[in-house]
Structure formats: C-alpha cells, structure tokens
Design an enzyme around this catalytic site. Structure first.
Site, short mmCIF file in Angstrom:
data_model
loop_
_atom_site.label_atom_id
_atom_site.label_comp_id
_atom_site.label_asym_id
_atom_site.label_seq_id
_atom_site.Cartn_x
_atom_site.Cartn_y
_atom_site.Cartn_z
N HIS A 63 6.49 -11.52 14.06
CA HIS A 63 5.09 -11.35 13.67
C HIS A 63 4.52 -12.51 12.85
CE1 HIS A 63 7.02 -10.20 9.92
NE2 HIS A 63 5.87 -10.39 9.32
C1 UD1 Z 1 1.69 -9.06 6.29
C2 UD1 Z 1 2.25 -10.05 5.27
C3 UD1 Z 1 3.60 -10.56 5.73
C4 UD1 Z 1 4.54 -9.43 6.05
C5 UD1 Z 1 3.88 -8.51 7.07
C6 UD1 Z 1 4.72 -7.34 7.44
C7 UD1 Z 1 0.54 -11.38 4.08
C8 UD1 Z 1 -0.03 -12.72 3.95
N1 UD1 Z 1 1.38 -11.21 5.12
O1 UD1 Z 1 1.49 -9.77 7.51
O2 UD1 Z 1 4.18 -11.35 4.69
O3 UD1 Z 1 5.75 -9.94 6.58
O4 UD1 Z 1 2.64 -8.03 6.50
O5 UD1 Z 1 4.12 -6.59 8.45
O6 UD1 Z 1 0.26 -10.51 3.29
N2 UD1 Z 1 -2.96 -4.76 11.61
C9 UD1 Z 1 -3.11 -3.54 12.24
N3 UD1 Z 1 -2.76 -2.41 11.54
C10 UD1 Z 1 -2.28 -2.44 10.27
C11 UD1 Z 1 -2.16 -3.69 9.64
C12 UD1 Z 1 -2.49 -4.83 10.32
O7 UD1 Z 1 -3.52 -3.46 13.38
O8 UD1 Z 1 -1.98 -1.37 9.70
C13 UD1 Z 1 -3.31 -5.97 12.36
C14 UD1 Z 1 -4.72 -6.45 12.12
O9 UD1 Z 1 -5.20 -7.00 13.29
C15 UD1 Z 1 -4.53 -7.53 11.09
C16 UD1 Z 1 -3.20 -8.12 11.49
O10 UD1 Z 1 -2.44 -7.02 11.95
O11 UD1 Z 1 -5.58 -8.46 11.09
C17 UD1 Z 1 -2.48 -8.82 10.38
O12 UD1 Z 1 -2.32 -7.95 9.26
P1 UD1 Z 1 -2.17 -8.57 7.78
O13 UD1 Z 1 -1.97 -7.49 6.81
O14 UD1 Z 1 -3.28 -9.54 7.53
O15 UD1 Z 1 -0.87 -9.45 7.91
P2 UD1 Z 1 0.53 -9.19 8.61
O16 UD1 Z 1 0.65 -10.07 9.78
O17 UD1 Z 1 0.77 -7.72 8.81
#
Ligand code: UD1
Length: 367
Positions: free
Chosen positions: A208
């Site tokens: 991811h």
């Molecule tokens: C975040 C953390 C990362 C961690 C990861 C675990 C930061 C900078 N990154 O990355 O260190 O390893 O979590 O998962 O904080 N989304 C959903 N549903 C959710 C959450 C996210 O669909 O419940 C999608 C959304 O499109 C979102 C994308 O995932 O924009 C990224 O989510 P985000 O929380 O920004 O970062 P992660 O890639 O999950």
C-alpha cells in the site's frame, strides 16, 4: 493523585499498539484513559474490526477527519483535537507509530504545553520521501516520553541529541498484541477457509505504500511479479483501499482477479492466522516485517530501506526493489530457507505495555 491520559489513534497500524496499553491502563486505579479516534481510517474493515479483534473499548470520541491530502488531514486533526484537549486537560497525550494522526496530535499537545508520550519512538528509514519519516522525526522531537521498541531506536534518538532521561527502552508493543492473539489466530485456521495451508503452500501479500502503488509503471511491474509468484503457489492478497483504487484505475482489476486471490482488508486475528502458515510474506508494511520476524516466517519487503533494520539483521526480513524478477527471486530464495528458528529479541516479550504503564503511572525508568 489521579491522572488523565488521552490516547490519539487514527489508522489501522495504530490500533494494535493501543490495545495492550489500553488494557494495562485499565488495570490501574486512579487513571482516566480517554481514547480519541481521529477518523483517518473509517471503513469498518480498516477500523471497527480491529477494535473488536483486539478487545479495545470503543473510542470515547471520533473526530471524523477522513481522507484528504497530507496537509488537509493533518490540519483537520489539529483543529478538531485542540478544543478537546483544552477541555479534557490531560496529564499526557499518548500517540502511536508514524501516521499523519500521530504527528498532528503530538503538535497539538506540545503547543498546549501538555506532555507527549510517543509509542514506537526512534525508528528511522532515513528516507525523507516517506511521509512517515517526517511524522516520526517531528513527533519524537516534541515528545517528552519516548518509548523505543529496540536498541537501534534508542541509538537513533541519542544521535539526534534527545536526552536519555526522555527515552525508555520498553520493547515492542506490537509483539504484546501478537502474543495475546496467537491462540485465537491458531484456532481460526484462516488458511483453510481459502483452501490453502496444511501442506498446500501459499504466498501472502500486502502492498500500500505510495512508492509502490502510486506510480503506474511500478504498480504494473508489481502486479506482473505477483502473477508470476502465483504460478508457483496461490497468492492471497488482502488489498488496501488505496491499492485497490490504483489497480482499478489502471484497468488491472480483471487480470489481478484472474491470477490472484484478492481479498478485502482482513481483520487482525485473521491476518495473523494467514501469516502463521504462509510460505513467504511479500509486503511493504512496517508491522508485518516485525510479526514475520517474531514468528520466523520468511518476509520479502518491497522497499529500498527499512526503519526496522533489526528484522533484517536478526530476523527473517529481506529488502528488495520492485524490479522485474527481483521479487520472484527473493521469494524463492526466502522460501527455500524455511523452517527458520525465530530469534529471541530483547524486550519483544509481551510486556512492553506493562513497562509503558509503569513509566506513565509510577515514573519507572527503562534504559
Ligand atoms: C496510512 C499511513 C501509513 C500506514 C497506513 C496503513 C499516513 C501518512 N500513512 O496510509 O503509514 O502504513 O495508513 O493502512 O498516515 N481509504 C479508504 N478507507 C479508509 C481509509 C483510507 O478507502 O478507511 C482510502 C482513501 O482513498 C484514502 C486512501 O485510502 O485517500 C489513503 O488513506 P490514508 O489514511 O491517507 O493513508 P494510507 O495509505 O491508509
């Protein structure tokens, strides 16, 4: 005298770090422990399922920040947490790991003059293109109590000039959660549900990181590598929502579905159950590097460097770049080295949370 602690969590990898400390603090009298969920992760399978599996009481409050750019997410946590902190007046704000919610909460507390405790302090990848590296360094800089999981983390903090009196080598709290969940993970026998395990080898994959999934050419190469791995053994791939979105945007969904067993994100106990019997784990997650090392399961980490070097030096982890053929070669090599004897790592013993509670409540020291 009674103390109030506010724990701030937001994303999936935070929850297994919170659970053991929440349990250790619940066993204390004269402690009020308020749990704030920022809402960075909001899908049931990225959040609620973990609270259930880890037996953590539901958060006292959810800030509902959701997704957004780094600035938007960080700012939203800060704006929504500040009034709550002013109202609650905690003795210590406890933050976990290295996600955006971690750094945002640490900044809010530090600027209000509230003491900050950082669980999993001192990890460094030395790669400033990783958002997590910025979060780690900023959080450690403003923290008063730094809970380090390993000796290398202590050394990193000392090298940055952080006073030793602020650093506590408490051990790895992720391993507390793992040890507690092992009986349930064994009983779950999740591989059987997918028709693998028990003599039918399989590869377990999670990916991811932006460095792997945001660049189309890299993601295409990775999907090709996974398909090549699937020619040897089934590939179970619980897909992070961000990765799924990128794969679908590139039109690679059908070929992934044909070659791989791609699953929705799986809850903690199920993931541990799948990890236990995997022939090899291919990942870019931080937590899985540690879990596979503790369990003696071969791990191939698709990254140029790791903030958890102990997993390569003493454990089962190896780093590989997402180049054509590289993952397949590393996975084949890693598989051929099974069975591995898990290393005994200092203070990865299931008692890290007790030590942290000792520091927070009794002023204990762990050097
Ligand atoms: C975040 C953390 C990362 C961690 C990861 C675990 C930061 C900078 N990154 O990355 O260190 O390893 O979590 O998962 O904080 N989304 C959903 N549903 C959710 C959450 C996210 O669909 O419940 C999608 C959304 O499109 C979102 C994308 O995932 O924009 C990224 O989510 P985000 O929380 O920004 O970062 P992660 O890639 O999950």
């Amino acid at each position: 005298m009674s103390q109030t602690f506010v724990s701030v969590v937001g994303a999936r990898p935070n929850f297994m770090k919170l659970a053991p400390l929440a349990h250790a603090l619940a066993a204390r009298t004269d402690v009020r422990h308020v749990v704030v969920h920022t809402g960075q992760h909001y899908d049931a399978e990225m959040s609620d399922a973990f609270f259930r599996d880890l037996d953590i009481p539901l958060p006292d409050c959810n800030l509902g920040v959701g997704s957004g750019s780094h600035a938007q997410q960080t700012a939203a946590v800060m704006q929504r947490l500040e009034p709550l902190c002013i109202e609650t007046r905690p003795d210590v704000v406890i933050v976990y790991g290295d996600v955006n919610s971690t750094m945002a909460a640490a900044l809010v507390a530090a600027k209000l003059g509230v003491r900050v405790a950082h669980v999993e302090a001192g990890l460094r990848s030395r790669d400033w293109s990783m958002p997590e590296e910025i979060n780690r360094v900023v959080t450690d800089r403003v923290s008063d109590l730094l809970f380090a999981p390993s000796r290398d983390a202590v050394a990193n903090l000392c090298a940055e000039g952080i006073g030793v009196e602020r650093i506590h080598f408490v051990g790895n709290v992720m391993i507390d959660s793992l040890i507690a969940a092992l009986p349930a993970a064994r009983a779950a026998d999740a591989p059987a549900r997918y028709g693998v395990g028990r003599g039918r080898p399989y590869t377990l994959v999670t990916l991811h990181r932006p460095s792997n999934v945001d660049d189309p050419a890299t993601l295409r190469r990775l999907v090709e590598s996974l398909a090549a791995l699937a020619a040897d053994a089934p590939v179970l791939f619980p897909v992070h929502p961000r990765t799924r979105a990128r794969i679908e945007a590139l039109g690679l969904g059908p070929s992934c579905a044909a070659a791989l067993r791609w699953l929705p994100p799986v809850p903690y106990v199920e993931m541990l159950s799948l990890t236990l019997a995997a022939g090899v784990v291919v990942t870019d997650s931080g937590g899985l590097q540690e879990e596979t090392t503790y369990l003696g399961v071969p791990c191939v980490t698709v990254r140029a460097q790791t903030e958890r070097p102990i997993t390569c030096r003493e454990g089962t982890n190896r780093l590989v770049l997402p180049d054509a053929g590289a993952i397949e070669r590393a996975a084949a090599d890693a598989r051929s080295h099974r069975p591995l004897v898990p290393p005994v790592l200092e203070r990865w013993d299931g008692h890290a949370a007790e030590r942290m509670a000792g520091v927070l409540c009794d002023g204990a020291r762990f050097s």
